[in-house]
Scaffold this motif. Structure first.
Motif, PDB file in Angstrom:
ATOM      1  N   ALA A 194      -6.881   6.454 -11.361  1.00 55.38           N
ATOM      2  CA  ALA A 194      -6.902   6.291  -9.899  1.00 55.38           C
ATOM      3  C   ALA A 194      -5.680   6.974  -9.281  1.00 55.38           C
ATOM      4  O   ALA A 194      -5.785   7.634  -8.237  1.00 55.38           O
ATOM      5  CB  ALA A 194      -6.914   4.809  -9.549  1.00 55.38           C
ATOM      6  N   LEU A 204     -11.435   2.546   1.044  1.00 54.85           N
ATOM      7  CA  LEU A 204     -10.490   2.481  -0.083  1.00 54.85           C
ATOM      8  C   LEU A 204     -10.151   1.037  -0.446  1.00 54.85           C
ATOM      9  O   LEU A 204     -10.004   0.700  -1.614  1.00 54.85           O
ATOM     10  CB  LEU A 204      -9.194   3.233   0.276  1.00 54.85           C
ATOM     11  N   LEU A 205     -10.045   0.205   0.603  1.00 53.72           N
ATOM     12  CA  LEU A 205      -9.669  -1.188   0.350  1.00 53.72           C
ATOM     13  C   LEU A 205     -10.797  -1.982  -0.287  1.00 53.72           C
ATOM     14  O   LEU A 205     -10.589  -3.096  -0.758  1.00 53.72           O
ATOM     15  CB  LEU A 205      -9.223  -1.861   1.652  1.00 53.72           C
ATOM     16  N   CYS A 206     -12.010  -1.443  -0.250  1.00 49.10           N
ATOM     17  CA  CYS A 206     -13.151  -2.111  -0.884  1.00 49.10           C
ATOM     18  C   CYS A 206     -13.317  -1.701  -2.339  1.00 49.10           C
ATOM     19  O   CYS A 206     -14.280  -2.084  -2.991  1.00 49.10           O
ATOM     20  CB  CYS A 206     -14.444  -1.737  -0.179  1.00 49.10           C
ATOM     21  N   LEU A 207     -12.405  -0.847  -2.838  1.00 52.83           N
ATOM     22  CA  LEU A 207     -12.564  -0.338  -4.196  1.00 52.83           C
ATOM     23  C   LEU A 207     -11.989  -1.315  -5.212  1.00 52.83           C
ATOM     24  O   LEU A 207     -11.029  -2.030  -4.924  1.00 52.83           O
ATOM     25  CB  LEU A 207     -11.829   1.008  -4.317  1.00 52.83           C
ATOM     26  N   PRO A 208     -12.555  -1.304  -6.403  1.00 53.75           N
ATOM     27  CA  PRO A 208     -12.071  -2.264  -7.423  1.00 53.75           C
ATOM     28  C   PRO A 208     -10.791  -1.783  -8.109  1.00 53.75           C
ATOM     29  O   PRO A 208     -10.656  -1.907  -9.318  1.00 53.75           O
ATOM     30  CB  PRO A 208     -13.240  -2.325  -8.411  1.00 53.75           C
ATOM     31  N   VAL A 209      -9.912  -1.151  -7.350  1.00 52.57           N
ATOM     32  CA  VAL A 209      -8.608  -0.762  -7.918  1.00 52.57           C
ATOM     33  C   VAL A 209      -7.526  -1.346  -7.024  1.00 52.57           C
ATOM     34  O   VAL A 209      -7.730  -1.521  -5.822  1.00 52.57           O
ATOM     35  CB  VAL A 209      -8.416   0.769  -7.980  1.00 52.57           C
ATOM     36  N   LEU A 216      -3.269   3.975  -5.712  1.00 49.66           N
ATOM     37  CA  LEU A 216      -3.655   4.817  -4.570  1.00 49.66           C
ATOM     38  C   LEU A 216      -2.408   5.216  -3.779  1.00 49.66           C
ATOM     39  O   LEU A 216      -2.218   6.380  -3.422  1.00 49.66           O
ATOM     40  CB  LEU A 216      -4.622   4.068  -3.650  1.00 49.66           C
ATOM     41  N   CYS A 225     -16.705  -8.014   2.492  1.00 50.49           N
ATOM     42  CA  CYS A 225     -16.225  -6.865   1.686  1.00 50.49           C
ATOM     43  C   CYS A 225     -14.819  -7.082   1.168  1.00 50.49           C
ATOM     44  O   CYS A 225     -14.210  -6.132   0.658  1.00 50.49           O
ATOM     45  CB  CYS A 225     -16.217  -5.603   2.528  1.00 50.49           C
ATOM     46  N   THR A 226     -14.266  -8.259   1.334  1.00 52.76           N
ATOM     47  CA  THR A 226     -12.906  -8.619   0.882  1.00 52.76           C
ATOM     48  C   THR A 226     -11.803  -7.947   1.712  1.00 52.76           C
ATOM     49  O   THR A 226     -10.639  -7.953   1.332  1.00 52.76           O
ATOM     50  CB  THR A 226     -12.638  -8.272  -0.614  1.00 52.76           C
ATOM     51  N   LEU A 227     -12.169  -7.379   2.856  1.00 53.36           N
ATOM     52  CA  LEU A 227     -11.162  -6.702   3.678  1.00 53.36           C
ATOM     53  C   LEU A 227     -10.389  -7.681   4.547  1.00 53.36           C
ATOM     54  O   LEU A 227      -9.260  -7.418   4.942  1.00 53.36           O
ATOM     55  CB  LEU A 227     -11.836  -5.669   4.598  1.00 53.36           C
ATOM     56  N   THR A 255     -11.295  -8.190  -7.014  1.00 52.12           N
ATOM     57  CA  THR A 255     -11.562  -6.975  -7.805  1.00 52.12           C
ATOM     58  C   THR A 255     -12.952  -7.029  -8.438  1.00 52.12           C
ATOM     59  O   THR A 255     -13.698  -6.035  -8.400  1.00 52.12           O
ATOM     60  CB  THR A 255     -10.481  -6.804  -8.896  1.00 52.12           C
ATOM     61  N   ARG A 291     -15.538  -6.474  -5.800  1.00 58.14           N
ATOM     62  CA  ARG A 291     -15.585  -5.075  -5.345  1.00 58.14           C
ATOM     63  C   ARG A 291     -16.370  -4.190  -6.315  1.00 58.14           C
ATOM     64  O   ARG A 291     -16.827  -3.117  -5.926  1.00 58.14           O
ATOM     65  CB  ARG A 291     -14.163  -4.533  -5.171  1.00 58.14           C
ATOM     66  N   ARG A 292     -16.478  -4.631  -7.554  1.00 60.78           N
ATOM     67  CA  ARG A 292     -17.282  -3.845  -8.509  1.00 60.78           C
ATOM     68  C   ARG A 292     -18.765  -3.987  -8.188  1.00 60.78           C
ATOM     69  O   ARG A 292     -19.572  -3.131  -8.561  1.00 60.78           O
ATOM     70  CB  ARG A 292     -17.030  -4.334  -9.943  1.00 60.78           C
ATOM     71  N   LEU A 345     -12.521   6.550  -8.300  1.00 60.84           N
ATOM     72  CA  LEU A 345     -11.835   5.282  -7.999  1.00 60.84           C
ATOM     73  C   LEU A 345     -12.711   4.082  -8.355  1.00 60.84           C
ATOM     74  O   LEU A 345     -12.204   2.976  -8.548  1.00 60.84           O
ATOM     75  CB  LEU A 345     -11.438   5.232  -6.525  1.00 60.84           C
ATOM     76  N   HIS A 346     -14.017   4.285  -8.447  1.00 59.91           N
ATOM     77  CA  HIS A 346     -14.913   3.212  -8.888  1.00 59.91           C
ATOM     78  C   HIS A 346     -15.002   3.168 -10.408  1.00 59.91           C
ATOM     79  O   HIS A 346     -15.780   2.403 -10.959  1.00 59.91           O
ATOM     80  CB  HIS A 346     -16.312   3.416  -8.293  1.00 59.91           C
TER      81      HIS A 346
END
Lengths: 420, 248
Positions: free
Chosen positions: A3, A251-256, A261, B53-55, B75, B78-79, B106-107
């Motif tokens: 990432a 980006l904030l919804c990504l599993p990282v 980043l 969406c966890t935002l 996390t 988000r997957r 990134l995924h």
């Protein structure tokens, strides 16, 4: 790690495609270094810190004129010009050239100078032999014609140098006359100027100095730092665009975690800063000398120079991050970023060396990261410093980076998790 | 059937605002369902999606996605999810392919799998030929389609779509809707918000009409129209329930 690498490559690609931004980052500091170094190099010449050209018209062509020329040239501060285009200069021509601002000074020796001087000292000798007080004589005059725009200190320095040379000649002539007179009385010839000087000035720099500071040694690191800190404008703008365009949301919804980043982005911008700095060193080393400036010297510790450049780049990107988080619009980011960097540069000694600032401003300059960086580079480039001597500056830059990073994350998390 | 997404008594209050943006919202979405969240401006749709969406951290309430808590297990959640935001959330200076490869990486996708996914998503939204053009040079419809592709590159189980067809031509809209139906047939669960009632009627298995942070009515579009016999279309029902006054 993937990432971080993805983020690093993406941001480099975005920067590469933002040609206007790249131009700002690379051309602007280079142009500043070129222009300011050349201008200041000229200022140094015109303030006597470097040998400068003075017209010298000897209308007498006697021994006194030759002595004066020799003494002035020995001082090292002036290059005397007596002819232009292979033709000897006349006094009216010299006056015209100075009036036109082509030269700043002309020293004009009148015809009959040598004979007037000789007559005056002989008369003094006769008076001394007769036991009479030397009567004041109308002195022979050496004219100095100067450009009225020349700064006072510069004029004073030239006049002092000329007076010093003339006094030397006069003292020598008086002494020689006196010695001749005394030899006539005692029957023994005495030379009072034989042997080495009785008093001498020894010049020594405080601490360990590799070389005298000059426009290049000051300006290359100073404007390089300025250019590096200007990264806040594109970085702040990029962060803001990510916020406004919704890519941040994605980006904030990504599993990282946000760290790779953010680290990728900061490293991409820090790399640009390092490339910028390297190019500026090359300009100072190879290009500026072609234009007549001294060659940039970077001292004996290139590894420490690299370390200081890297922490400076981190400090600049950390600040860019903070600007990007604080600003609500691109205009705010670019204004806040640019103005704050210009102020930090001004108080940090980028534009005017800190030691010539008033004491209040000198204290204020200690708050400027650009000032810390510049101080560190000057230690390495001019004072022969090493890692131990620049460690405080390295630590200050790292602390600045840590504080700006922590503040940015605090503000960002506060805003985003609560929806502010 | 256990809902894939379960929302109970969700409440969110923005700092400095007098009333809550989301006010005790409850609903569930079964696996493989397309659920429409409809409502006028300020109804709380986007806030709800941000929380799911966890935002955004909800002020109160419970959310479970695939049995996971988005707050504590962000996390993992988000997957499972994908987001197609209202904005064209892409880098305009990158091409559609570069955007997809970036978000795919990134995924956690890489190598041949990443290339295949990017290629198949571009094909799905009809952008294969224009894949190497910068998004900045796309028309509105192309950018919207690229936006959808970036939301599905990692094959999420639950896709959030926040007004994905705003401001585009009829052809692009038709293509996006067909794509969504195809993805749904392949098993993707969706939460869909829109102002276009005919889209919701065509696409959604169930809809909830929201107003002022609450669900006013919920059910299958046909069932709702049967219950409100005086309304011929979902739009008429929507206007009847939320009023005709402007919401700015």
């Amino acid at each position: 790690m993937r990432a971080l690498w993805a983020s690093f490559c993406k941001d480099l690609l975005l920067l590469w495609r933002d040609r206007a931004g790249l131009a700002l980052l690379f051309v602007m500091p280079m142009a500043l270094v070129l222009v300011v170094s050349l201008v200041q190099n000229n200022v140094l010449e015109s303030t006597g810190q470097k040998a400068f050209k003075v017209l010298f018209v000897d209308q007498d062509r006697g021994e006194a004129g030759r002595q004066l020329r020799r003494r002035l040239e020995q001082n090292g501060g002036m290059v005397l010009v007596s002819s232009l285009g292979g033709r000897p200069l006349t006094a009216p021509e010299a006056r015209e050239l100075v009036a036109a601002g082509v030269f700043q000074f002309a020293i004009l020796l009148p015809g009959g100078l040598e004979s007037d001087l000789q007559q005056a000292v002989e008369k003094i000798g006769q008076q001394i032999l007769a036991g009479a007080e030397a009567a004041p004589e109308a002195p022979a005059k050496v004219e100095v014609c100067f450009d009225p725009t020349v700064q006072g200190v510069f004029r004073t320095a030239v006049l002092a140098s000329l007076r010093h040379a003339l006094l030397g000649i006069e003292t020598q002539r008086r002494g020689r006359e006196l010695a001749t007179a005394m030899a006539g009385q005692s029957g023994r010839a005495v030379n009072p100027f034989a042997g080495s000087p009785l008093l001498q000035v020894a010049e020594s720099p405080a601490g360990q100095a590799l070389l005298h500071p000059n426009a290049v040694q000051q300006n290359v690191p100073a404007w390089s730092l300025f250019g590096m800190f200007f990264i806040v404008v594109p970085l702040g703008g990029a962060l803001l665009r990510e916020r406004q365009q919704g890519t941040l949301q994605r980006l904030l919804c990504l599993p990282v975690s946000g760290w790779p980043l953010l680290s990728g982005k900061l490293l991409a911008y820090a790399s640009i800063c390092l490339v910028q700095f390297g190019l500026m060193l090359l300009v100072g080393r190879f290009f500026l000398p072609l234009l007549g400036t001294p060659v940039l010297q970077i001292g004996a510790h290139p590894g420490v120079v690299l370390l200081l450049s890297f922490v400076s780049a981190l400090a600049a990107t950390g600040y860019g991050l903070l600007v990007g988080v604080l600003a609500r619009s691109y205009e705010q980011a670019s204004m806040l970023g640019a103005i704050s960097v210009v102020i930090a540069a001004a108080i940090g000694g980028v534009m005017v060396p800190v030691y010539v600032m008033p004491s209040g401003m000198q204290r204020l300059s200690q708050l400027s990261p650009l000032g810390w960086g510049l101080e560190g580079f000057l230690k390495l480039f001019v004072r022969g410093g090493d890692l131990a001597s620049v460690w405080p500056q390295v630590a200050a830059m790292l602390a600045f980076f840590s504080v700006t990073l922590a503040l940015s994350l605090l503000i960002f998390n506060g805003r985003h998790k609560k929806g502010g | 059937m256990e809902p894939f997404l379960r929302v109970e008594s969700l409440l969110h209050r923005y700092p400095g605002m007098s009333g809550p943006a989301v006010d005790g919202l409850s609903f569930g979405i079964a696996p493989g369902e397309i659920y429409g969240l409809l409502g006028p401006n300020g109804a709380g749709k986007s806030t709800t999606i941000s929380i799911l969406c966890t935002l955004l951290q909800a002020t109160a309430g419970t959310v479970r996605i695939g049995g996971l808590d988005p707050l504590r297990q962000a996390t993992q959640v988000r997957r499972l999810i994908g987001l197609v935001p209202q904005e064209i959330a892409l880098y305009p200076q990158l091409s559609a392919r570069e955007n997809l490869l970036y978000f795919g990486r990134l995924h956690g996708l890489h190598g041949r799998r990443l290339l295949q996914r990017a290629e198949s998503c571009l094909a799905l939204v009809g952008l294969l030929e224009a894949a190497d053009r910068r998004v900045a040079d796309y028309s509105g419809g192309m950018a919207r389609r690229a936006n959808l592709a970036a939301g599905i590159v990692h094959e999420p189980q639950l896709l959030f779509l926040d007004e994905p067809t705003v401001g585009i031509d009829a052809q692009s809209r038709r293509m996006i809707l067909e794509n969504l139906l195809q993805l749904n047939r392949e098993g993707m669960t969706m939460l869909y918000t829109t102002h276009y009632m005919e889209e919701a009627q065509l696409l959604c298995n169930r809809v909830a009409i929201m107003d002022r942070g609450r669900v006013v009515v919920e059910g299958a579009p046909t069932g709702l129209l049967e219950q409100h016999a005086d309304c011929g279309t979902l739009e008429e029902l929507f206007l009847q329930l939320t009023g005709r006054q402007l919401r700015d």
